[in-house]
Write an enzyme that holds these catalytic residues in place. Structure first.
Site, PDB file in Angstrom:
ATOM      1  N   PRO A  36       0.688  -1.016  -0.017  1.00  0.00           N
ATOM      2  CG  PRO A  36      -0.116  -0.839   2.160  1.00  0.00           C
ATOM      3  CD  PRO A  36       0.798  -1.894   1.224  1.00  0.00           C
ATOM      4  CE  LYS A  77       0.734   5.187  -7.959  1.00  0.00           C
ATOM      5  NZ  LYS A  77      -0.105   6.246  -7.940  1.00  0.00           N
ATOM      6  CE1 TYR A  96       1.907   8.740  -2.673  1.00  0.00           C
ATOM      7  CE2 TYR A  96       0.186  10.497  -3.486  1.00  0.00           C
ATOM      8  CZ  TYR A  96       0.854   9.620  -2.468  1.00  0.00           C
ATOM      9  OH  TYR A  96      -0.041   9.257  -1.342  1.00  0.00           O
TER      10      TYR A  96
HETATM   11  C1  PHB Z   1      -4.842   5.596   3.788  1.00  0.00           C
HETATM   12  O1  PHB Z   1      -5.463   4.506   4.033  1.00  0.00           O
HETATM   13  O2  PHB Z   1      -5.008   6.620   3.846  1.00  0.00           O
HETATM   14  C2  PHB Z   1      -3.557   5.369   2.832  1.00  0.00           C
HETATM   15  C3  PHB Z   1      -2.909   4.061   2.609  1.00  0.00           C
HETATM   16  C4  PHB Z   1      -1.874   3.973   1.773  1.00  0.00           C
HETATM   17  C5  PHB Z   1      -1.196   5.141   1.508  1.00  0.00           C
HETATM   18  C6  PHB Z   1      -1.879   6.519   1.185  1.00  0.00           C
HETATM   19  C7  PHB Z   1      -2.969   6.387   2.207  1.00  0.00           C
HETATM   20  O3  PHB Z   1      -0.169   5.309   0.687  1.00  0.00           O
END
Ligand code: PHB
Ligand code: APR
Length: 391
Positions: free
Chosen positions: A294, A298, A386
């Site tokens: 995560p 993506k 990103y």
């Molecule tokens: C989120 O759950 O808000 C979240 C998870 C992974 C990320 C960014 C945000 O890279």
């Protein structure tokens, strides 16, 4: 029952595909293992690329997203006790991401499907079986309320996630899989507290990775890196907040507001790709075909781009009587998938403590972070990945 496209799974992939097909006049039915409430109870990430918001616009389900979504033009990287902003908007010529929870996306898609009177069969458990997708007349069988049903269709879309039946129905010899499991997980917490900062903070610290994210001005999501066998029930809320605090810089620590958790869970980190993504008249999309860790946010965005390609392929089939889209679906998806796999692996490798990195590995990581925030070329490479590569 007969339909044009049978969709397995009512996660973001299945619901988005259903909506895009409906808009193009293509009949579809979704079959989901769980209840709608169960699907909506899952907490997932919440960073949408422009490509994803454009698709939700196209589906006509983005009113709430534009009202409540938070547009972010940058992220912050925290390492060696200091924060550095990556100005994604400037580095990418104006591109941004929108912070809006996956749960909300799912909610909006479910509401639209219901309003349009489209068929979704929920709560079929593990009864789904796929048949004859190597020929011209595929079928999906499932049990609902104790009765066996058969759905005849032209195509099956396997949108049923990593543990679904679709990929598992493909003969093993027809599938090549690539996998990397990381030696840690993320302990995540959701709480009704204001965000620490107005943008996301990704932290590389001596005690491991941490992430300060958000859902709204009053709801936040936080994560800390933990050993992969760690259990969420071993962590009290206080223990979580204390650990997070140790991984923040003094200013962020001052701004951290704590409160009772609404949800707490540990997610393992994995990279996975199954190739190809098409077998005759069965097509895999989203987590059914690939998983990313995560760190780059993506997962949902890749699911959205698969579904865009898949809906375009079906539209070409029905409208233009052309098989070009269907024939190139897998190859087109996988090009984008592998780029997102690379980025997610790289960002994960850069930001986490690896048990076997050693001091040399540690120093290299610090040097790379230093280079990243000091070099426009390196920052741009992060920023353009990103915000999302073009379709
Ligand atoms: C989120 O759950 O808000 C979240 C998870 C992974 C990320 C960014 C945000 O890279
Ligand atoms: N029969 C019917 N439905 C099934 C079956 C089955 N045998 N197995 C799984 N499902 C359902 C799941 O219950 C789930 O609702 O398929 C759905 C798959 O949804 P997701 O796992 O959310 O996958 P996807 O729609 O591809 O979304 C990808 O969501 O999971 C996140 O990290 C992921 O952000 C990414 C995005």
């Amino acid at each position: 029952m007969r339909t044009q496209v049978a969709i397995i799974g009512a996660g973001p992939s299945g619901l988005l595909l259903g909506q895009l097909l409906f808009k193009a006049g293509i009949d579809n039915v979704i079959i989901e293992r769980q209840s709608a409430d169960y699907v909506l109870g899952r907490i997932r990430a919440g960073v949408l690329e422009q490509v994803t918001t454009d698709l939700l616009d196209e589906c006509g389900v983005s009113a709430r997203l534009h009202e409540q979504g938070l547009v972010h033009g940058g992220i912050e990287l925290l390492f060696k006790g200091a924060r550095h902003r990556i100005d994604m908007r400037t580095l990418t010529g104006g591109k941004t991401v929108t912070v809006y929870g996956q749960t909300e996306v799912t909610h909006d898609l479910m509401d639209a499907r219901k309003a349009e009177g489209l068929t979704t069969v929920y709560s079929v458990g593990n009864s789904v079986t796929l048949h004859d997708f190597d020929g011209a007349n595929p079928k999906v069988r499932y049990m609902k309320d104790g009765q066996q049903h058969e759905l005849e269709c032209d195509f099956i879309a396997g949108c049923d996630g990593y543990h679904g039946v679709s990929r598992a129905s493909v003969p093993e010899a027809a599938l090549t899989t690539y996998e990397k499991v990381y030696p840690f997980g993320w302990l995540g917490i959701l709480a009704d507290v204001p965000p620490v900062s107005h943008e996301l903070i990704y932290a590389n610290t001596g005690r491991g990775f941490a992430l300060c994210s958000m859902r709204s001005p009053t709801r936040s999501r936080f994560y800390v890196q933990v050993p992969m066998e760690e259990k969420a029930e071993n962590w009290t809320d206080d223990a979580f907040w204390n650990e997070l605090r140790t991984r923040l810089d003094p200013q962020a620590r001052d701004h951290l507001v704590t409160g009772p958790s609404l949800e707490k869970s540990v997610a393992p980190l994995r990279s996975f790709v199954a190739e190809p993504m098409r077998f005759g008249r069965l097509f895999l999309a989203g987590d059914a075909a690939h998983i990313v860790p995560p760190t780059g946010a993506k997962g949902l965005n890749l699911a959205a781009s698969d579904v865009k390609y898949l809906s375009a392929a079906f539209i070409e089939h029905y409208r233009d009587k052309s098989s070009a889209g269907v024939d190139h679906y897998s190859e087109k998806c996988l090009r984008r998938v592998w780029k997102a796999e690379r980025f997610s692996w790289w960002f994960t490798s850069l930001m986490h403590r690896f048990p076997d990195a050693g001091e040399f590995g540690q120093k290299l990581q610090e040097a790379e972070l230093d280079y990243l925030v000091g070099s426009k070329a390196a920052s741009t490479a992060l920023a353009e990945n990103y915000v999302g590569l073009p379709l």
